[in-house]
Motif scaffolding. Sequence first.
Motif: not given
Length: 403
Positions: A363-373
């Motif tokens: 989840a940590a990787f997807w959390a960064l991507l979601a926040g950046l998106g």
Amino acid sequence: MEHSWMRPASVGVTTALVGFTSSVAVLIAGLSAVGATPAEASSGLLSLCLTVGVGTMLLAWRLRIPVTLAWSTPGAALLATQASLGWPAAVGAFMLTGVLICAVGLWPWLGRVVAAIPAALAQGMLAGVLVPLCLVPVTGLAAAPWHVAPVVALWIVLQRAAPRWATPAAFAAGLVVIVLEAGPAAVDAATAPSLVVVAPHLTWAAAAGIAVPLTVVTMASQNVPGVAVLASAGYRVPWRAAMLTTGAGTVLGAAAGGHAINLAAITAALPASPDAAPDPRRRWIAAFAAGASYIVLAGTGATLVGLSRAGTSEILGVVAGLALLPTLGAALAGAFAHAEERLPAAAAFVLAASGTTLGGIGAAFWALLAGLGVRAVMRATSIGTFALTLPPGGRNTVKTWRS
């Protein structure tokens, strides 16, 4: 001056003891979560103590400043929330993390890329990662109140009276609870330390799910604050030397299970303070002593891992949750400090806290991507043209606005 080394040396020993006991429970939980056996987890703890100790002694001796290293506690917390991809894959991710940290030191443009990740997003991701761990004291109280309540009460009281020693005291109390629970089995936990070397096997899932967020968390929550703490005390840390030392140390220790080492942040203030020595030029002795103390503490790793598995109430998980509460508070404050970053930080926080795994990546990787998106969309629409429809009889008005 006679015995002028004794005062800084004693502060250095205190620095190592506080740093070690405040975060060892988090570390054991993290290494175990990503697939380490008890022997591999104790090897990882031994490896980290050795690389932290030697790295600290080398930097303090060479630079003559009170620079101290530590293992990445937020990084260990990140590991504790990961689904296991297999220990060899985790070891490969640890090695890649060390390579990335070295690269940040060698190429300034890569450092700028890492720095370009908004601090609010990194803090939001970290806060989400920490939430499940910080809930363990609550669930522990409900499941085993007679075991957990004294540890929690001691921690709270010492937060008021002697906050530096609150978590070490809770850790010691937790070990007492484990020994009382385990009885004779606690004696069997006393084990000689040994390094267990594993051949790394790097996968895309481990690179994206462990190495990338581990590097971001280590840089944002440890290395950058560590430089700032020493700067506030009047010391300039050579960035390249520090990153190459910690990156190389991470690579060297990874095969034996060490996940990441970095500049100390919270405990860095102790050897850099006047308490270590009135003369700022002699405070490096405190850092050197801290490094030597970590090498001594390396011998306790196997016993601590054995004790952590001897009890039945997951008491060290409770200690880990208590130890991370201040970090959680700081991460939440950093994530939501600025109104314009709150929604992206909230997206990163929620996704990281969910523990969702997609495509084998945590989840940590997807959390960064979601926040950046979310942030990119908000920035793209912050300057726009919108048609405002007036009531019947009026006309459409086009209004351009800027956030």
